[in-house]
Design a protein around this motif. Structure first.
Motif, mmCIF file in Angstrom:
data_model
loop_
_atom_site.group_PDB
_atom_site.id
_atom_site.type_symbol
_atom_site.label_atom_id
_atom_site.label_comp_id
_atom_site.label_asym_id
_atom_site.label_seq_id
_atom_site.Cartn_x
_atom_site.Cartn_y
_atom_site.Cartn_z
ATOM 1 N N ASP A 100 -4.074 -0.986 -5.651
ATOM 2 C CA ASP A 100 -3.839 0.433 -5.374
ATOM 3 C C ASP A 100 -2.408 0.842 -5.731
ATOM 4 O O ASP A 100 -1.775 1.630 -5.015
ATOM 5 C CB ASP A 100 -4.126 0.753 -3.897
ATOM 6 C CG ASP A 100 -5.599 0.582 -3.560
ATOM 7 O OD1 ASP A 100 -6.430 0.835 -4.446
ATOM 8 O OD2 ASP A 100 -5.914 0.176 -2.420
ATOM 9 N N TYR A 106 0.195 2.267 -8.952
ATOM 10 C CA TYR A 106 0.066 3.073 -10.157
ATOM 11 C C TYR A 106 1.425 3.202 -10.846
ATOM 12 O O TYR A 106 2.479 3.199 -10.189
ATOM 13 C CB TYR A 106 -0.486 4.466 -9.824
ATOM 14 C CG TYR A 106 -1.812 4.419 -9.109
ATOM 15 C CD1 TYR A 106 -3.007 4.343 -9.812
ATOM 16 C CD2 TYR A 106 -1.851 4.410 -7.707
ATOM 17 C CE1 TYR A 106 -4.222 4.279 -9.156
ATOM 18 C CE2 TYR A 106 -3.066 4.338 -7.037
ATOM 19 C CZ TYR A 106 -4.246 4.271 -7.770
ATOM 20 O OH TYR A 106 -5.450 4.189 -7.110
ATOM 21 N N ASN A 152 0.801 -1.220 0.000
ATOM 22 C CA ASN A 152 0.000 0.000 0.000
ATOM 23 C C ASN A 152 0.836 1.274 0.000
ATOM 24 O O ASN A 152 0.513 2.245 -0.684
ATOM 25 C CB ASN A 152 -0.932 -0.006 1.221
ATOM 26 C CG ASN A 152 -2.051 0.994 1.083
ATOM 27 O OD1 ASN A 152 -2.292 1.528 0.015
ATOM 28 N ND2 ASN A 152 -2.752 1.253 2.176
#
Length: 512
Positions: free
Chosen positions: A142, A144, A77
């Motif tokens: 999550d 990118y 994360n």
């Protein structure tokens, strides 16, 4: 005997154990309905009533996968940088899949590798399809592409175009490069190509004929030759051609003895010139074979590339001046080195490789003196480790209790200046002609390591976790091959993804 309540912990623990048995052992889910399996469970724990295969397919395995995925999401994360590898694969049923794995440095400064997905991808694997696949999978976690990302793929042009479209750093798998370099170099020589074909054809006779293989075994025993079986090469298995030639060269006298009495195979006997060429090739290619095996190791990072390239250069340049006329092996070495050099023309990638080498302590005594490094490499290192980051990994705080990224940036600039300083007593902490094992030396090493890992920011993660090979994707597909077997060729793509991810990631959630 009263069975366990399905809502009690005892029943849930046994269901989890059976689920893990199915996942980790690549066992058919139908196994739980077999009378022999149920009889075994009844003998071990009569109070346990094992659910049906539908329960495991629809409930238990998805629940375990979702738990694993949630744990993995929490792990990745807050990453400031990560590396990914991707590759394509076709199942035994001919269904096309693509895998995506992630590599990152955790809060304990350990390199971690995880499988994110093995997705069914029926569309043509164009650059656009690959881009959409990577973005879709990363979004589920999550992650990118705007973060610091390094991608390792095979040498296919569609992968290169996809990475260019995504504007990310891309490295071709070093294992593929070396494998292709050797094959391409050998194909340029008609004599070597003919030799390889002749050896392959000869070995195939013993692979498919039990009678001929039995005769060879007897002859080898009588002649006192190594009785190990001949090796058949596999086009997709790196190093198999060398192993085939090497084993054949040891046993060629026994092979000739078998063929000389066979009208059917007499024309397969190699000429003396071919045997002599084979004898020259074995010692020439053996160092490359070792490097090919090393490129198949897990967790081969960017820092390994520069020393390996130097080793290959030394192999290719060895005894070059001694040859008055170019032999086949000399031409082969030149062709190998030329091919490899053609794959490392990207200045940005080369700077990443140099910076990764600089920061890796394994090669500290093999690297050139720091004043010999090109200025652009030293500048790139400074810029790479000084990118501001708002996310500081736990366990990696700056010295004096400072936590701001700007403080880390300034201190690391000072550290780089310290490393480049030629003043006596400073440079030898990083580079030295001899390894000093004295207590004072060890103390200096410890101080240096603390300084390095306390002062660098998350921007250096990409240099530490960047992969030199795409071996991880190949290992994922090796697992998938066991899962999508002949008896389970009709598994749904969603189940293939869940089973493969669970089998590869292991006990990430601590419950397997």
């Amino acid at each position: 005997m009263i069975p366990f309540d399905k809502n009690k912990d005892e029943h849930k623990e046994l269901v989890r154990a059976v689920t893990n048995f199915i996942v980790s052992g690549a066992v058919s889910i139908y196994t739980v309905d077999k009378p022999s399996f149920r009889n075994m469970l009844a003998a071990l724990e009569p109070r346990f009533q094992c659910p049906s295969r539908k329960f495991f397919s629809n409930t238990a395995i998805p629940a375990l996968y979702n738990s694993m995925k949630s744990e993995l999401v929490s792990q990745v994360n807050n990453l400031s940088a990560f590396s990914i590898t991707t590759d394509g694969w076709s199942s035994i049923a001919g269904d096309p899949y693509m895998s995506l794995s992630i590599h990152f440095i955790d809060s304990e400064w350990l390199l971690q590798t995880r499988c994110l997905a093995t997705m069914y991808l029926p569309k043509a694997h164009t650059a656009e399809t690959i881009c959409d696949f990577i973005r879709e999978v990363l979004l589920e976690y999550d992650l990118y592409l705007e973060q610091k990302v390094f991608i390792t793929t095979d040498s296919a042009t569609n992968n290169g175009k996809a990475c260019k479209d995504m504007d990310v750093n891309r490295l071709s798998c070093f294992g593929h490069i070396l494998h292709n370099a050797l094959n391409t170099a050998m194909e340029k020589s008609k004599d070597i190509t003919a030799l390889v074909k002749a050896v392959r054809k000869t070995v195939s006779v013993f692979s498919y004929s039990h009678g001929t293989r039995k005769k060879l075994t007897k002859v080898k025993k009588d002649m006192g030759i190594d009785e190990k079986a001949l090796i058949q090469d596999v086009s997709t298995r790196r190093g198999s051609k060398f192993k085939m030639r090497q084993r054949f060269y040891v046993q060629y006298r026994a092979v000739n003895e078998v063929f000389v009495n066979s009208r059917k195979h007499r024309d397969l006997i190699l000429s003396q010139s071919q045997i002599d060429l084979l004898g020259e090739l074995i010692p020439c290619l053996e160092p490359f074979s070792v490097l090919t095996d090393l490129s198949g190791d897990q967790n081969v990072t960017l820092s390994s590339i520069a020393p390996t390239l130097k080793r290959i250069q030394n192999i290719c340049k060895a005894n070059e001046d001694d040859d008055r006329t170019e032999s086949e092996t000399t031409k082969l070495k030149k062709a190998v080195w030329s091919y490899i050099c053609s794959k490392f023309k990207d200045k940005n990638i080369n700077l990443h490789i140099a910076a990764a080498l600089f920061l890796n302590r394994r090669y500290v005594y093999r690297s050139p003196q720091i004043e010999e490094w090109p200025t652009e490499v030293k500048n790139f290192i400074c810029s790479s480790v000084s990118v501001e980051s708002e996310c500081e990994p736990s366990g990696a705080s700056t010295s004096h209790g400072q936590t701001s990224s700007q403080s880390s940036t300034n201190e690391f600039h000072s550290l780089v200046d310290f490393l480049i300083d030629d003043e006596e007593g400073k440079r030898d902490i990083v580079y030295g002609d001899e390894v000093d094992t004295s207590q004072s030396r060890i103390s200096k090493e410890i101080d240096f390591l603390q300084a390095i890992y306390q002062k660098i920011t998350n921007a250096t993660d990409i240099l530490s976790c960047g992969c030199a090979t795409s071996v991880t994707s190949e290992r994922i597909f090796s697992l998938a091959d066991h899962i999508v077997s002949k008896k389970r060729s009709c598994l749904k793509p969603e189940m293939v993804n869940m089973l493969t991810s669970l089998a590869f990631n292991g006990n990430i959630n601590g419950k397997q």
